[in-house]
Write a protein that holds these residues in place. Sequence first.
Motif, PDB file in Angstrom:
ATOM      1  N   ARG A  91       4.141   9.744 -10.168  1.00  0.00           N
ATOM      2  CA  ARG A  91       3.503   9.695 -11.485  1.00  0.00           C
ATOM      3  C   ARG A  91       2.800  10.991 -11.848  1.00  0.00           C
ATOM      4  O   ARG A  91       2.472  11.216 -13.011  1.00  0.00           O
ATOM      5  N   VAL A  92       2.543  11.842 -10.871  1.00  0.00           N
ATOM      6  CA  VAL A  92       2.003  13.162 -11.183  1.00  0.00           C
ATOM      7  C   VAL A  92       2.903  13.855 -12.200  1.00  0.00           C
ATOM      8  O   VAL A  92       2.435  14.535 -13.120  1.00  0.00           O
ATOM      9  N   PHE A  93       4.213  13.662 -12.053  1.00  0.00           N
ATOM     10  CA  PHE A  93       5.159  14.298 -12.967  1.00  0.00           C
ATOM     11  C   PHE A  93       5.407  13.436 -14.207  1.00  0.00           C
ATOM     12  O   PHE A  93       5.511  13.955 -15.318  1.00  0.00           O
ATOM     13  N   SER A  94       5.505  12.134 -14.027  1.00  0.00           N
ATOM     14  CA  SER A  94       5.781  11.285 -15.189  1.00  0.00           C
ATOM     15  C   SER A  94       4.624  11.315 -16.176  1.00  0.00           C
ATOM     16  O   SER A  94       4.827  11.296 -17.395  1.00  0.00           O
ATOM     17  N   TRP A  95       3.386  11.388 -15.680  1.00  0.00           N
ATOM     18  CA  TRP A  95       2.230  11.469 -16.580  1.00  0.00           C
ATOM     19  C   TRP A  95       2.260  12.766 -17.387  1.00  0.00           C
ATOM     20  O   TRP A  95       1.943  12.778 -18.571  1.00  0.00           O
ATOM     21  N   LEU A  96       2.631  13.868 -16.727  1.00  0.00           N
ATOM     22  CA  LEU A  96       2.712  15.140 -17.450  1.00  0.00           C
ATOM     23  C   LEU A  96       3.749  15.068 -18.566  1.00  0.00           C
ATOM     24  O   LEU A  96       3.557  15.632 -19.648  1.00  0.00           O
ATOM     25  N   LEU A  97       4.845  14.378 -18.306  1.00  0.00           N
ATOM     26  CA  LEU A  97       5.889  14.272 -19.311  1.00  0.00           C
ATOM     27  C   LEU A  97       5.475  13.393 -20.490  1.00  0.00           C
ATOM     28  O   LEU A  97       5.990  13.555 -21.599  1.00  0.00           O
ATOM     29  N   LEU A  98       4.539  12.468 -20.248  1.00  0.00           N
ATOM     30  CA  LEU A  98       4.113  11.538 -21.303  1.00  0.00           C
ATOM     31  C   LEU A  98       2.790  11.918 -21.946  1.00  0.00           C
ATOM     32  O   LEU A  98       2.456  11.407 -23.015  1.00  0.00           O
ATOM     33  N   GLU A  99       2.026  12.800 -21.293  1.00  0.00           N
ATOM     34  CA  GLU A  99       0.671  13.111 -21.746  1.00  0.00           C
ATOM     35  C   GLU A  99       0.684  13.848 -23.086  1.00  0.00           C
ATOM     36  O   GLU A  99       1.376  14.843 -23.271  1.00  0.00           O
ATOM     37  N   ARG A 100      -0.098  13.350 -24.012  1.00  0.00           N
ATOM     38  CA  ARG A 100      -0.138  13.959 -25.340  1.00  0.00           C
ATOM     39  C   ARG A 100      -0.696  15.383 -25.297  1.00  0.00           C
ATOM     40  O   ARG A 100      -0.191  16.278 -25.972  1.00  0.00           O
ATOM     41  N   ASP A 101      -1.752  15.600 -24.508  1.00  0.00           N
ATOM     42  CA  ASP A 101      -2.374  16.924 -24.463  1.00  0.00           C
ATOM     43  C   ASP A 101      -1.441  17.982 -23.885  1.00  0.00           C
ATOM     44  O   ASP A 101      -1.602  19.172 -24.158  1.00  0.00           O
ATOM     45  N   ALA A 102      -0.479  17.555 -23.056  1.00  0.00           N
ATOM     46  CA  ALA A 102       0.435  18.521 -22.437  1.00  0.00           C
ATOM     47  C   ALA A 102       1.699  18.733 -23.264  1.00  0.00           C
ATOM     48  O   ALA A 102       2.477  19.650 -22.977  1.00  0.00           O
ATOM     49  N   ALA A 103       1.915  17.905 -24.286  1.00  0.00           N
ATOM     50  CA  ALA A 103       3.194  17.911 -24.995  1.00  0.00           C
ATOM     51  C   ALA A 103       3.514  19.258 -25.631  1.00  0.00           C
ATOM     52  O   ALA A 103       4.628  19.778 -25.500  1.00  0.00           O
ATOM     53  N   ALA A 104       2.544  19.852 -26.319  1.00  0.00           N
ATOM     54  CA  ALA A 104       2.818  21.106 -27.028  1.00  0.00           C
ATOM     55  C   ALA A 104       3.173  22.228 -26.062  1.00  0.00           C
ATOM     56  O   ALA A 104       4.135  22.974 -26.267  1.00  0.00           O
ATOM     57  N   GLU A 105       2.408  22.358 -24.977  1.00  0.00           N
ATOM     58  CA  GLU A 105       2.661  23.454 -24.039  1.00  0.00           C
ATOM     59  C   GLU A 105       3.961  23.236 -23.264  1.00  0.00           C
ATOM     60  O   GLU A 105       4.678  24.193 -22.961  1.00  0.00           O
ATOM     61  N   LEU A 106       4.285  21.991 -22.938  1.00  0.00           N
ATOM     62  CA  LEU A 106       5.549  21.715 -22.262  1.00  0.00           C
ATOM     63  C   LEU A 106       6.731  22.188 -23.108  1.00  0.00           C
ATOM     64  O   LEU A 106       7.671  22.801 -22.598  1.00  0.00           O
ATOM     65  N   ARG A 107       6.648  21.901 -24.386  1.00  0.00           N
ATOM     66  CA  ARG A 107       7.743  22.300 -25.267  1.00  0.00           C
ATOM     67  C   ARG A 107       7.742  23.801 -25.518  1.00  0.00           C
ATOM     68  O   ARG A 107       8.803  24.425 -25.615  1.00  0.00           O
ATOM     69  N   SER A 108       6.569  24.383 -25.605  1.00  0.00           N
ATOM     70  CA  SER A 108       6.490  25.825 -25.803  1.00  0.00           C
ATOM     71  C   SER A 108       7.054  26.579 -24.606  1.00  0.00           C
ATOM     72  O   SER A 108       7.738  27.598 -24.750  1.00  0.00           O
ATOM     73  N   ASP A 109       6.786  26.067 -23.391  1.00  0.00           N
ATOM     74  CA  ASP A 109       7.276  26.708 -22.164  1.00  0.00           C
ATOM     75  C   ASP A 109       8.671  26.243 -21.780  1.00  0.00           C
ATOM     76  O   ASP A 109       9.214  26.704 -20.772  1.00  0.00           O
ATOM     77  N   THR A 110       9.237  25.302 -22.555  1.00  0.00           N
ATOM     78  CA  THR A 110      10.513  24.654 -22.207  1.00  0.00           C
ATOM     79  C   THR A 110      10.518  24.226 -20.740  1.00  0.00           C
ATOM     80  O   THR A 110      11.455  24.477 -19.991  1.00  0.00           O
ATOM     81  N   ALA A 111       9.427  23.563 -20.350  1.00  0.00           N
ATOM     82  CA  ALA A 111       9.240  23.184 -18.946  1.00  0.00           C
ATOM     83  C   ALA A 111       9.711  21.763 -18.655  1.00  0.00           C
ATOM     84  O   ALA A 111       9.584  21.299 -17.516  1.00  0.00           O
ATOM     85  N   GLN A 112      10.254  21.074 -19.656  1.00  0.00           N
ATOM     86  CA  GLN A 112      10.613  19.672 -19.443  1.00  0.00           C
ATOM     87  C   GLN A 112      11.641  19.501 -18.333  1.00  0.00           C
ATOM     88  O   GLN A 112      11.506  18.622 -17.473  1.00  0.00           O
ATOM     89  N   ASN A 113      12.671  20.329 -18.334  1.00  0.00           N
ATOM     90  CA  ASN A 113      13.740  20.150 -17.345  1.00  0.00           C
ATOM     91  C   ASN A 113      13.245  20.406 -15.924  1.00  0.00           C
ATOM     92  O   ASN A 113      13.686  19.745 -14.973  1.00  0.00           O
ATOM     93  N   ALA A 114      12.325  21.372 -15.755  1.00  0.00           N
ATOM     94  CA  ALA A 114      11.778  21.635 -14.424  1.00  0.00           C
ATOM     95  C   ALA A 114      11.032  20.412 -13.904  1.00  0.00           C
ATOM     96  O   ALA A 114      11.174  20.022 -12.735  1.00  0.00           O
ATOM     97  N   GLN A 135       4.230   5.693  -5.588  1.00  0.00           N
ATOM     98  CA  GLN A 135       4.206   5.697  -7.048  1.00  0.00           C
ATOM     99  C   GLN A 135       3.200   6.706  -7.588  1.00  0.00           C
ATOM    100  O   GLN A 135       3.446   7.377  -8.597  1.00  0.00           O
ATOM    101  N   ARG A 136       2.058   6.840  -6.934  1.00  0.00           N
ATOM    102  CA  ARG A 136       1.069   7.834  -7.361  1.00  0.00           C
ATOM    103  C   ARG A 136       1.662   9.232  -7.274  1.00  0.00           C
ATOM    104  O   ARG A 136       1.397  10.087  -8.122  1.00  0.00           O
ATOM    105  N   ARG A 137       2.476   9.472  -6.245  1.00  0.00           N
ATOM    106  CA  ARG A 137       3.059  10.804  -6.072  1.00  0.00           C
ATOM    107  C   ARG A 137       4.019  11.137  -7.205  1.00  0.00           C
ATOM    108  O   ARG A 137       3.980  12.228  -7.779  1.00  0.00           O
ATOM    109  N   LYS A 175       0.832  -1.204   0.000  1.00  0.00           N
ATOM    110  CA  LYS A 175       0.000   0.000   0.000  1.00  0.00           C
ATOM    111  C   LYS A 175       0.863   1.248   0.000  1.00  0.00           C
ATOM    112  O   LYS A 175       0.596   2.223  -0.705  1.00  0.00           O
ATOM    113  N   ARG A 176       1.919   1.224   0.792  1.00  0.00           N
ATOM    114  CA  ARG A 176       2.826   2.368   0.854  1.00  0.00           C
ATOM    115  C   ARG A 176       3.499   2.583  -0.505  1.00  0.00           C
ATOM    116  O   ARG A 176       3.621   3.712  -0.985  1.00  0.00           O
ATOM    117  N   TRP A 177       3.931   1.508  -1.140  1.00  0.00           N
ATOM    118  CA  TRP A 177       4.573   1.614  -2.438  1.00  0.00           C
ATOM    119  C   TRP A 177       3.618   2.219  -3.465  1.00  0.00           C
ATOM    120  O   TRP A 177       4.012   3.055  -4.280  1.00  0.00           O
TER     121      TRP A 177
END
Length: 693
Positions: free
Chosen positions: A287-310, A283-285, A277-279
């Motif tokens: 994945r908040v960031f990993s999902w954003l990095l993989l999400e198709r809907d967020a891809a364009a804005e991430l690249r436009s804001d150059t937010a990937q490294n953050a 993992q949910r915590r 349960k703890r694990w």
Amino acid sequence: MGTQRLPLASYGYLVVGMTTANGDASSSPDEPAGVPGPRREPLDLPPASLPTGPRDGDVADELEEAYWAVYDGAAAKSTVGEVLVRLPRIVRQVGRLAWQADRSATLAVVVLQLASAAMSAFGLVASVSVLRELFGHGPTPDKVRNAVPQILLVVGFLSARALLEAGVSVAQARVTPKIRTALECDFLRLTAHVRLEVVDDADWHDDAYRASDRGLFYARQIVGQVISLASALLELIGTAGVLTSLHPVLLPLLLLSVLPVGVAAVRTARARFHSFKRWNALQRRVRVFSWLLLERDAAAELRSDTAQNALLDEHRRLAARIAEEDTNLGVSSAVLTLAGRAVGGIGTGITYVALGAMLISGWLPLAAGAGAVLAIQTGQTALRRFVDVAHLVYEHAMWVDDLLKFQERCRELQPRRRGLAAPTTVAALTLKDVSFTYPGKKTPALSGISMTLRAGETVAFVGVNGSGKSTCSRLLAGLYEASEGTVCWDGVDVREMDAESLQARVATVLQDPVHFPFSALANLTISRGTLTGADPQRAWEAAVASGADQVIADLPGTWQAVLSKRFRGGQELSAGQWAKIAVARGLYKNAPVLLLDEPTASMDPKAEHAVYQAVLRNKGRADQITVLISHRLASVIECDRIFVFDSGRITETGSHQQLMDLGGDYAQMFTLQAAGYQAASAASDSQPKTVHP
């Protein structure tokens, strides 16, 4: 019906913040002059830096408990007594599901499992006989020869047990998928037909997804787990029987050796559940960031804001914290397992000392003592397996029970399936003093609504967001049932009609239509409840009238093109193209009532104009009631009647010209929208025109 104006709240907010001719801000007409509005605290400057999550303490503390995790770790929180008391009910429940799915396979599992347990017990007895021969008196060759028949018997029993267990596996393979299929079909049938106001409830959605994600998953697993549980229990019983036949005193010795092992197994199993349960929370915590990095809907804005490294930096920080905690959990589990084995070893040592004393005193022959050691080791293994599987069965049964309770709840939330079938045509659709309140809400969404719509009419519902327009249209469609008042088709109360037959007589086109991942043709025919059969002429006419004909013609494969990128060769449409497909779907249904709820919001002006020309003006049917809901008031000018909604009530009714002459809320809204277009047009005209060679 003539022009009506009801003395209710006006759309004062439409002019709040607008400036007057001299540049002063005008107040709401509902506010007395000179009365100040509510005092608001000014917003302070934000801090120069802010962490994305906790820097110290538990990195999972800020997470809400997921709907699918409510039973995780339940076995670890329960006492041994609670687990043991509930196990018989779980076994009965799973047995009932298996019996309903496949009686012959279920019977085969029970019979073969009992026979397998018997073979195990007989094999243990034969093993003791082998030891008795080997430890008997006489030359060694003679003892080995005398033991051969018993050895062959052991081999026979073990072979028979292997065959029987294979039979159990085959029968289990027959019944388990049938249980899952039956539960899944029942689940989807029930959830697909529950009343719409139930689906609007967020809590119901959580329950539905939990039942689907976990309940159906564990329903497939729990059959094998219950079989393993029964196998371990029968093996324990067989071992106890063999020891009792050797010497009655050996049974207490079995308990002395297996109870410490059982306690250690319980503690280890609980630690494993806590760790799992703890694990999951950790993992949910991350994945908040990993999902954003993989999400198709967020891809364009991430690249436009150059937010990937953050995001990558934050992911790296959390991953390091989680790896450290994961290591600590592993070390704790290893220490606990070692302690459990130590306790079990002490119990086993005491047992062997007692056995030695019995052998020395002559209470027990040497061969029987060796057989007792073998039986005790078998019993310890069976007990460990029983404890582990019992915890799994206990927890997983909660998910299955949750699924079954949810299905029972859905059975009580089905629409009416009794009474008259809705008529194929309607001359007049009447609402009388209709009110509607959403479940869990105190304020009614509609209050005292009365109107009569007649075949051949095109009417419009206008008003601000939340004024009740869409709710009223869904009452007309039979998707909601009035809390008070009546909705009648040609004088017959819809409560006397079968709900789904009523819904089949209404075509609804929504602002955000469903993007069905089917062929272009199936995206039209599904409005009549089929994915495979079509009326070619009707489909073509609906496509032409909606403007979807050119969309479909441009697709590779035209009508057969699959409208989803999830499939190889699938096509992706724009929002405006989907809107045209949705309008075509509504027209293909060819229903006596057509409801268009902001159907052209995603279309360009030219396409929108063409749809209104084709659908609402030139193609109007004398036997059809058409209701248009729109915020763009220019699109409702030629409607026969316009109903103005505000706070769940109708405040004005009339044609466009009648409402403009009335000078009320509709006139204010229309004038404001027209002024905005005129200002934009004037600004455009004032710009210098450049002609490029």
